[in-house]
Design a protein around this motif. Structure first.
Motif, short mmCIF file in Angstrom:
data_model
loop_
_atom_site.label_atom_id
_atom_site.label_comp_id
_atom_site.label_asym_id
_atom_site.label_seq_id
_atom_site.Cartn_x
_atom_site.Cartn_y
_atom_site.Cartn_z
N LYS A 99 2.50 6.43 5.11
CA LYS A 99 2.12 5.94 3.64
C LYS A 99 3.26 4.75 3.25
O LYS A 99 4.30 5.33 3.26
CB LYS A 99 2.11 7.12 2.63
N LYS B 50 4.54 5.02 -11.67
CA LYS B 50 3.10 4.59 -11.28
C LYS B 50 2.71 3.45 -11.79
O LYS B 50 1.64 2.73 -10.72
CB LYS B 50 2.48 6.06 -11.33
N SER B 51 2.49 3.29 -12.85
CA SER B 51 1.75 2.20 -13.51
C SER B 51 2.57 0.83 -13.07
O SER B 51 1.59 -0.21 -12.74
CB SER B 51 1.82 2.05 -15.05
N SER C 117 1.19 0.40 -9.32
CA SER C 117 0.11 0.31 -9.35
C SER C 117 -0.49 -1.30 -9.68
O SER C 117 -1.36 -1.90 -9.50
CB SER C 117 -0.97 1.09 -10.14
N GLY D 88 -0.91 -3.99 -7.39
CA GLY D 88 -2.16 -3.95 -6.64
C GLY D 88 -1.78 -2.71 -5.49
O GLY D 88 -2.53 -2.24 -4.56
N ALA D 89 -0.79 -2.14 -5.50
CA ALA D 89 -0.39 -1.23 -4.49
C ALA D 89 -1.15 0.23 -4.88
O ALA D 89 -1.37 0.54 -6.16
CB ALA D 89 0.98 -0.75 -4.38
N ASN D 90 -1.44 0.85 -3.90
CA ASN D 90 -2.06 2.33 -4.06
C ASN D 90 -1.08 3.34 -3.71
O ASN D 90 -1.31 3.78 -2.63
CB ASN D 90 -3.42 2.28 -3.36
N PRO D 91 -0.12 3.65 -4.53
CA PRO D 91 0.82 4.86 -4.18
C PRO D 91 0.22 6.17 -3.88
O PRO D 91 -0.65 6.51 -4.58
CB PRO D 91 1.70 4.95 -5.33
N THR D 92 0.92 6.93 -2.82
CA THR D 92 0.52 8.30 -2.63
C THR D 92 1.27 9.04 -3.84
O THR D 92 2.56 8.81 -3.74
CB THR D 92 0.65 8.74 -1.51
N ALA E 267 2.57 -2.37 1.62
CA ALA E 267 1.81 -1.82 0.52
C ALA E 267 0.97 -2.75 -0.46
O ALA E 267 -0.26 -2.61 -1.09
CB ALA E 267 2.51 -0.98 -0.80
N ILE E 268 1.42 -3.89 -0.41
CA ILE E 268 0.60 -5.15 -0.82
C ILE E 268 0.77 -6.35 0.12
O ILE E 268 1.54 -6.49 1.03
CB ILE E 268 1.12 -5.74 -2.35
#
Length: 140
Positions: A49, A66-67, A70, A73-77, A137-138
């Motif tokens: 991940k 988190k914001s 995100s 454009g990353a989609n964190p777990t 991640a991006i």
């Protein structure tokens, strides 16, 4: 080799030092072992991940981080510790790894980055995007 000389109390000068060294090295060994066990628990959650955030659903700083991630454009777990049955155990492991406060705790590319202060510092220095790119991640 003898510690006893003309003054038979000489040995007591060496004994406390030896005891301290033994105690300290045992303490260090125990602490290192705890950190290894903690890292193993955490590393299972980080596997494959690029970005992982340990959070609490009620924590405003966790929401901000988190914001922020995100927004790139990353989609964190995201692991919400207050919603997980083993959340307290994971939180103890994070403390053993040096996360204080424990949330948000951000790992990018399986490396502990830190909490909100560290992430905001990376953002201000314009280094967060490159870190996210290197972790995959991006892309842009």
């Amino acid at each position: 080799m003898t510690f006893l000389g003309p003054d038979s109390n000489q040995i007591f000068r060496y004994l406390p030092q030896y005891t301290k060294v033994t105690y300290t090295s045992t303490l260090i060994h125990t602490q290192t072992l705890r950190q290894l066990i903690s890292m193993e628990k955490i590393s299972n959650l980080l596997e494959d991940k690029p970005v992982v955030i340990f959070s609490r659903s009620s924590c405003c700083m966790s929401h901000t981080i988190k914001s922020l991630i995100s927004g790139y454009g990353a989609n964190p777990t995201v692991y919400e510790l207050d919603e997980m049955s083993n959340g307290p155990e994971i939180e103890r492991a994070l403390v053993e790894l040096g996360c204080k406060p424990t949330v948000p705790a951000v790992f990018i590319g399986q490396q502990l980055i830190g909490g909100a202060n560290q992430l905001m510092s990376l953002q201000v220095r314009n280094q967060l995007a490159s870190l996210l790119r290197r972790a995959g991640a991006i892309w842009i």
